[in-house]
Design an enzyme around this catalytic site. Sequence first.
Site, mmCIF file in Angstrom:
data_model
loop_
_atom_site.group_PDB
_atom_site.id
_atom_site.type_symbol
_atom_site.label_atom_id
_atom_site.label_comp_id
_atom_site.label_asym_id
_atom_site.label_seq_id
_atom_site.Cartn_x
_atom_site.Cartn_y
_atom_site.Cartn_z
ATOM 1 N N GLY A 20 5.985 -35.721 33.946
ATOM 2 C CA GLY A 20 6.979 -36.605 34.564
ATOM 3 C C GLY A 20 8.361 -36.045 34.275
ATOM 4 N N ARG A 62 8.370 -25.607 33.514
ATOM 5 C CA ARG A 62 8.155 -26.277 34.806
ATOM 6 C C ARG A 62 9.451 -26.171 35.621
ATOM 7 N NH1 ARG A 62 4.434 -31.349 35.238
ATOM 8 N NH2 ARG A 62 3.698 -30.084 36.959
ATOM 9 N N CYS A 130 0.878 -40.584 41.813
ATOM 10 C CA CYS A 130 1.114 -39.887 40.545
ATOM 11 C C CYS A 130 1.625 -40.862 39.469
ATOM 12 C CB CYS A 130 2.058 -38.705 40.746
ATOM 13 S SG CYS A 130 1.973 -37.513 39.382
ATOM 14 N N ASP A 206 10.888 -35.350 41.396
ATOM 15 C CA ASP A 206 11.135 -34.253 40.453
ATOM 16 C C ASP A 206 12.456 -33.583 40.763
ATOM 17 O OD1 ASP A 206 8.649 -33.972 38.664
ATOM 18 O OD2 ASP A 206 7.906 -34.426 40.653
ATOM 19 N N ASN A 216 8.350 -33.952 45.040
ATOM 20 C CA ASN A 216 7.543 -34.792 44.148
ATOM 21 C C ASN A 216 6.113 -34.253 44.136
ATOM 22 O OD1 ASN A 216 7.522 -37.184 42.409
ATOM 23 N ND2 ASN A 216 6.108 -38.047 43.905
HETATM 24 C C1 RUB Z 1 5.026 -36.310 38.012
HETATM 25 C C2 RUB Z 1 5.711 -36.754 39.236
HETATM 26 C C3 RUB Z 1 6.660 -37.906 39.094
HETATM 27 C C4 RUB Z 1 8.066 -37.423 38.867
HETATM 28 C C5 RUB Z 1 8.991 -38.571 38.463
HETATM 29 O O1 RUB Z 1 4.399 -35.048 38.203
HETATM 30 O O2 RUB Z 1 5.566 -36.205 40.305
HETATM 31 O O3 RUB Z 1 6.680 -38.683 40.262
HETATM 32 O O4 RUB Z 1 8.059 -36.445 37.850
HETATM 33 O O5 RUB Z 1 8.803 -38.946 37.127
HETATM 34 P P1 RUB Z 1 3.738 -34.310 36.927
HETATM 35 P P2 RUB Z 1 9.858 -39.886 36.349
HETATM 36 O O6 RUB Z 1 2.687 -35.222 36.395
HETATM 37 O O7 RUB Z 1 3.195 -33.014 37.452
HETATM 38 O O8 RUB Z 1 4.841 -34.092 35.912
HETATM 39 O O9 RUB Z 1 10.169 -41.017 37.280
HETATM 40 O O10 RUB Z 1 9.093 -40.311 35.121
HETATM 41 O O11 RUB Z 1 11.059 -39.074 36.014
#
Ligand code: RUB
Length: 310
Positions: A20, A62, A130, A206, A216
Amino acid sequence: MFRVNLDKTYQQIKDVEIQGATAVAEATLLALKKYGLKVPANSPEEWFSKIREAADFLRSARPTEALANNAVASVLWEKNFDKITTVAEARNRLEKAVVDFLLLISQGRDDITAFGQEVIKDRHKIFTHCHSSTVIDILIAGKKAGLQFEVFNTETRPLFQGRITAERLVKADIPVTMVKDSAAGFFLSDVSGQDYQMDIFLIGADAILKDGSVVNKIGSYGMALGAREAGVPIYIAASLLKFHPQSQIEIEQRPPTEIWNHPPRGLQILNYAFDWIPVELITGYITEQGVIDPNQLKAAVNKHCPWIKD
Ligand code: RUB
C-alpha cells in the site's frame, strides 16, 4: 551492519510484506531516518551521499510509489541541508524532516477521511479493489457516523491483498462480500441483477499522473471500464502527495512465480503489478483539499504542494 534495517525494509517492501502506497512511504522514511542517525561519516558531504544512495535503494523496491518518491525528495530537499557544518546537525535535520513529513501524511489522511464522507451514502453498495488504507479509513469513519452500507471487494490476485481489506472491514463490523477479480465487471454492471447494483467504485492510488489519470493495482483499469459502462461513478481516495508530475511512470513487473510456481516450460507469464485509469473515466478524487475534479488536480497540486516538481 548499519544497513541491516535498510536491507530488511527494502526486502519487506519488495516482497509486499509492507504494501500500500502510504505504508511503503512511511516505512521508507523510517528506514532512512534510522540509517541516517547511525551511519558513520566524517563530513556532512560524506553523510549526505550515503543517505542519497540509501534513499535511491529504498525507492527502487517499488518504483511506482509516488508518495515514497515525493516523501524522500521532500526530506532530502537541499534547503534542509543547506549550510550544515556537522554530521550531528545533519542527523537532526533529517530526523525533523522525516517527523514533519509523517505528520503531513497523517494530517492529510484525517482530511481525506472527512471529505470522503461527502461521497459515501447510507445504503450504498460500494465496490473496491485491492487494499487501500485510505479507503478503509473513509469506510470506517462512515460506519462510525452511523451510515449503513455494504462493501464488495476483490480478492486481488495474485497476492490476495483483498483479504487485508476484508479482514479490516469485518473487524470494523462493516458488511463485506468478497468476489473474484474476474467477477468485477459482472458485479459492477446490471447483468448481476438489482441485488448487486453498485453505487460507487471507490479505490486508492499509487500515483496520480500529470493529466489526472491514476495508477493503481492491476485490474483497476478494467474495473473502471466496467463501472463507466454501467454508469457507476469512480472515485479515487488519494493524497495530493501522490502526484507524479509526469505523464508516465514505470510500472513494476513482478516475478511470474507469483502467478504460477511451476509453469510448463516455454510459457511466458506477464505479472504487471499496476495499471492506470485514464482521466476521462474518473468522477472525482477525494483529497485532503476536498473532492476534486480530476482535470483540476494538477492545479490543486501546484497550489498546495508547489514543491512537487518534474
Ligand atoms: C496497493 C494498492 C492501493 C494503493 C493505495 O497495491 O494498489 O490501492 O497503494 O494504498 P500493493 P493507500 O498491495 O501492490 O501495494 O491508500 O494505503 O496509500
